[in-house]
Design an enzyme around this catalytic site. Structure first.
Site, PDB file in Angstrom:
ATOM      1  N   ASP A   1       1.448 -17.404  -4.693  1.00 29.58           N
ATOM      2  CA  ASP A   1       1.962 -16.246  -5.437  1.00 29.58           C
ATOM      3  C   ASP A   1       0.790 -15.601  -6.181  1.00 29.58           C
ATOM      4  O   ASP A   1       0.616 -15.791  -7.374  1.00 29.58           O
ATOM      5  CB  ASP A   1       3.061 -16.707  -6.411  1.00 29.58           C
ATOM      6  CG  ASP A   1       3.643 -15.542  -7.196  1.00 29.58           C
ATOM      7  OD1 ASP A   1       3.467 -14.386  -6.753  1.00 29.58           O
ATOM      8  OD2 ASP A   1       4.262 -15.791  -8.252  1.00 29.58           O
TER       9      ASP A   1
ATOM     10  N   HIS B   1       1.602  -8.798  -3.805  1.00 28.43           N
ATOM     11  CA  HIS B   1       0.607  -7.768  -3.500  1.00 28.43           C
ATOM     12  C   HIS B   1       1.374  -6.464  -3.300  1.00 28.43           C
ATOM     13  O   HIS B   1       1.851  -6.156  -2.198  1.00 28.43           O
ATOM     14  CB  HIS B   1      -0.172  -8.151  -2.232  1.00 28.43           C
ATOM     15  CG  HIS B   1      -1.211  -7.142  -1.844  1.00 28.43           C
ATOM     16  ND1 HIS B   1      -2.517  -7.204  -2.266  1.00 28.43           N
ATOM     17  CD2 HIS B   1      -1.135  -6.018  -1.083  1.00 28.43           C
ATOM     18  CE1 HIS B   1      -3.197  -6.183  -1.782  1.00 28.43           C
ATOM     19  NE2 HIS B   1      -2.379  -5.445  -1.047  1.00 28.43           N
TER      20      HIS B   1
ATOM     21  N   GLU C   1       2.317 -10.150   0.299  1.00 27.60           N
ATOM     22  CA  GLU C   1       2.610  -8.716   0.262  1.00 27.60           C
ATOM     23  C   GLU C   1       4.098  -8.540   0.544  1.00 27.60           C
ATOM     24  O   GLU C   1       4.791  -9.496   0.917  1.00 27.60           O
ATOM     25  CB  GLU C   1       1.753  -7.961   1.296  1.00 27.60           C
ATOM     26  CG  GLU C   1       1.853  -6.443   1.125  1.00 27.60           C
ATOM     27  CD  GLU C   1       0.804  -5.655   1.894  1.00 27.60           C
ATOM     28  OE1 GLU C   1      -0.105  -6.249   2.487  1.00 27.60           O
ATOM     29  OE2 GLU C   1       0.911  -4.406   1.890  1.00 27.60           O
TER      30      GLU C   1
ATOM     31  N   ASP D   1       0.846  -1.202   0.000  1.00 29.20           N
ATOM     32  CA  ASP D   1       0.000   0.000   0.000  1.00 29.20           C
ATOM     33  C   ASP D   1       0.880   1.251   0.000  1.00 29.20           C
ATOM     34  O   ASP D   1       2.098   1.168   0.127  1.00 29.20           O
ATOM     35  CB  ASP D   1      -0.951  -0.008   1.209  1.00 29.20           C
ATOM     36  CG  ASP D   1      -0.218   0.044   2.539  1.00 29.20           C
ATOM     37  OD1 ASP D   1       0.846  -0.595   2.647  1.00 29.20           O
ATOM     38  OD2 ASP D   1      -0.686   0.720   3.472  1.00 29.20           O
TER      39      ASP D   1
HETATM   40  O1  9MR Z   1       2.649  -6.790   9.254  1.00 33.15           O
HETATM   41  C1  9MR Z   1       1.387  -6.525   9.833  1.00 33.15           C
HETATM   42  C2  9MR Z   1       0.899  -7.771  10.524  1.00 33.15           C
HETATM   43  O2  9MR Z   1       1.747  -8.090  11.604  1.00 33.15           O
HETATM   44  C3  9MR Z   1      -0.509  -7.565  11.021  1.00 33.15           C
HETATM   45  O3  9MR Z   1      -0.993  -8.783  11.523  1.00 33.15           O
HETATM   46  C4  9MR Z   1      -1.388  -7.068   9.881  1.00 33.15           C
HETATM   47  C5  9MR Z   1      -2.818  -6.803  10.297  1.00 33.15           C
HETATM   48  O4  9MR Z   1      -2.905  -5.748  11.176  1.00 33.15           O
HETATM   49  O5  9MR Z   1      -0.857  -5.881   9.325  1.00 33.15           O
HETATM   50  C6  9MR Z   1       0.420  -6.047   8.779  1.00 33.15           C
HETATM   51  O6  9MR Z   1       0.865  -4.819   8.311  1.00 33.15           O
HETATM   52  C7  9MR Z   1       0.270  -4.277   7.153  1.00 33.15           C
HETATM   53  C8  9MR Z   1      -0.119  -2.845   7.498  1.00 33.15           C
HETATM   54  O7  9MR Z   1      -1.146  -2.856   8.436  1.00 33.15           O
HETATM   55  C9  9MR Z   1      -0.524  -2.035   6.266  1.00 33.15           C
HETATM   56  N1  9MR Z   1       0.493  -2.115   5.249  1.00 33.15           N
HETATM   57  C10 9MR Z   1       0.792  -3.474   4.851  1.00 33.15           C
HETATM   58  C11 9MR Z   1       1.313  -4.251   6.036  1.00 33.15           C
HETATM   59  C12 9MR Z   1       1.779  -5.647   5.623  1.00 33.15           C
HETATM   60  O8  9MR Z   1       0.739  -6.477   5.275  1.00 33.15           O
END
Ligand code: 9MR
Length: 594
Positions: A558, A516, A567, A191
């Protein structure tokens, strides 16, 4: 990555026939899915392990030259002591005693051939560079010219020079709707938002590489706009994000906003297409202390570059001390996005990084401030060892970053910090000993994968952070076994694992093609942006995308929709930057290269 073209009629049939012919030619000779090894290869004198996953009647394997003309080594396949998480034992090929540089294939009668791999004295050099260059591709608020970005060049997006104060962050001096400027920084992940908490651990991890290997980082050339300014490229990259982080501090009180974000995630589009308003949200204790720690650490690193970056080291220390004071006054300000959305509008539904326990952030900030200033009051302000835990770093727990910094700066410790040093060193060695216990009996012989619990959202960062801890233990003890085990996790990330993927884009043969990651999905280029570590196996499936297997270490797909397994993120790449480059920095000392 290009969307698949919809072919129709005879074109489709012809294309299929062609693919089928090519496939038939290839399968008999290369790429047995059941031979798993580090797809980049090995150093001449490092451990070299390959894993054969299929049952077969061969008890031996051959190493042949990549042109398949010559067999240069043969060895025995040894059945693993324990089964893998799927219940099956594996067959282990240990080719460590083969040293000759070159390009080879591992071949097993009846099964086929591995991907080609090299034995070379600079085998992880390109990986080390690619893993840090990945941050250049994540830069917000700037175009990436072809000269630096190659085929992934793109226009600028998210200028972030007119960012709104969200109602939840309003103060007298900065009421809701006030515009502030906080450009630069890196996009967090797939994102386009920028989160201070996650930047904190990422910066701390990579500043640590700079602090541990000051000579080596000068040899890292990443071809970025700042290259050749007499500052190591990696520090230039970190300064890009540091300047954004500094702008996230409210100069009026020292508190730090949790994130700079859209209200909702941008669609899968290029950065320049994104036009929705950006906000800074509520300040928080975690964000503020993470900024305090990062700026304190950065300040001591940047002191050497006062001439090139006048005033920056000093501004960092001022910011750090201000942030620390704010946190002392606001020691328990959690970022509770649900509660915030119940009270304020617009609702913000991007990532939360909603930490609730701040003991570890206090420890980290105190340790960095103590090391940088020498002022023992910082050390004494917290309970530095509240228990005997040594939790590996995650965005929600940064305690170990404090301990690493204390140990690496042991010569500047005084008083209580100095007295605690032998105990701290023992704990780091103890952590490493726990990590390596039982590894040799495992099916993949990697530190990663001790139990199902290793495979959560971002599991690959656990593998990398275990590797970093083992590098620390090696640095402390000089005992090479710790570095060998660190290397086992690099092997894990690059293909010696239960899916056979090398999890870093562009590094190896079977690599993620559909991460992602908004630019990779929408740029019209087949290859994804390189150097990015995907999250990896995770049975949670929080994204709702079915993974092909629920065996924990196989729970990977993938697929660009699979944000819980595929991601990429700055806090996952950072320990890969550390691990790959630390190993490159240490290879001669460790005797991997003679
Ligand atoms: O890495 C984060 C993971 O530990 C959490 O469980 C998850 C849900 O809250 O969020 C992950 O972080 C994401 C972030 O909130 C937004 N940008 C992408 C991150 C990686 O997926």
């Amino acid at each position: 990555m290009k969307k698949a073209l919809v072919l129709s009629g005879w074109v489709f049939i012809a294309a299929n026939l062609l693919t089928a012919t090519l496939y038939a030619q290839n399968t008999s000779t290369i790429n047995s899915e059941s031979i798993r090894l580090n797809q980049l290869g090995f150093y001449p004198y490092s451990p070299k392990i390959a894993i054969v996953t299929a049952n077969n009647n061969s008890t031996r394997y051959n190493i042949i030259t990549a042109d398949k003309k010559q067999t240069v080594y043969t060895g025995e396949l040894v059945v693993s002591a324990n089964p893998a998480l799927n219940g099956k034992k594996t067959f282990i090929a240990d080719l460590s005693s083969f040293h000759k540089p070159g390009k080879y294939i591992l071949s097993v009668n009846g099964l086929g051939n591995s991907f080609p791999f090299v034995i070379s004295s600079a085998v992880y050099h390109d990986l080390g560079i690619a893993s840090i260059k990945a941050y250049y591709y994540q830069r917000a608020s700037t175009s990436l010219p072809e000269k630096y970005a190659g085929k992934w060049h793109r226009a600028a997006g998210h200028p972030d020079n007119k960012v709104l104060i969200h109602p939840a962050a309003a103060t007298d001096k900065r009421p809701a709707g006030t515009l502030i400027s906080a450009p630069r920084g890196w996009y967090d992940a797939g994102d386009y938002n920028k989160y201070v908490v996650n930047s904190g651990i990422s910066m701390g991890t990579m500043l640590s590489l700079c602090e541990d290997f000051p000579a080596y980082i000068k040899t890292m050339h990443t071809n970025i706009p700042e290259s050749n300014n007499n500052i190591p490229d990696i520090l230039n990259e970190l300064v890009w994000n540091l300047r954004w982080m500094l702008a996230m501090q409210d100069p009026n009180d020292g508190g730090v906003y949790n994130k700079l974000t859209n209200a909702v995630f941008d669609p899968m589009q290029m950065p320049e297409a994104a036009k929705t308003p950006r906000y800074v949200v509520q300040k928080g204790t975690a964000a503020t202390l993470d900024l305090a720690a990062v700026t304190a650490q950065a300040s001591r690193m940047l002191k050497k570059y006062q001439k090139q970056l006048p005033g920056l080291a000093d501004s960092c220390l001022v910011a750090s001390e201000k942030a620390w004071k704010w946190a002392l006054k606001n020691p328990n300000m959690a970022y509770d996005q649900v509660a915030m959305n119940n009270k304020f509008s617009p609702k913000v539904i991007t990532g939360a990084y909603g930490d609730r326990n701040f003991n570890d952030e206090f420890i980290w900030a105190a340790a960095e401030l103590y090391v940088t200033t020498g002022n023992e009051n910082y050390y004494k302000a917290v309970s530095m060892f509240p228990d005997d835990g040594m939790p590996l770093p995650t965005w929600g727990n940064v305690r170990l970053l404090a301990y690493y910094s204390l140990v690496r700066n042991e010569r500047s410790l005084q008083g209580a910090a100095k007295n605690n040093l032998p105990m701290l060193k023992n704990r780091i060695i103890g952590l490493a000993d726990n990590l390596i216990a039982g590894v040799d009996q495992r099916a993949y012989k990697t530190v990663m994968g001790k139990s199902s619990r290793d495979f959560y959202w971002g599991s690959n960062s656990l593998a990398a952070n275990q590797g970093v801890a083992l590098v620390q233990a090696y640095q402390l003890s000089g005992d090479k076994k710790y570095l060998n085990y660190a290397l086992s996790n690099l092997d894990y990330l690059l293909g010696r694992n239960a899916t056979g993927y090398s999890y870093v884009t562009g590094q190896g043969y079977k690599t993620p093609m559909h991460p992602h990651h908004r630019p990779s999905v929408s740029d019209g280029i087949v290859d994804p942006v390189p150097g990015l570590l995907v999250g990896g196996p995770n049975t949670g499936m929080e994204d709702g995308v079915q993974v092909p297997s629920m065996v924990p270490d196989e729970a990977y797909i993938d697929d660009e929709r699979a944000y819980a397994a595929n991601e990429i993120a700055i806090n996952w790449n950072a320990p890969l930057v550390y691990l790959s480059n630390a190993i490159e920095a240490l290879k001669v000392k460790a005797g991997y290269v003679k």
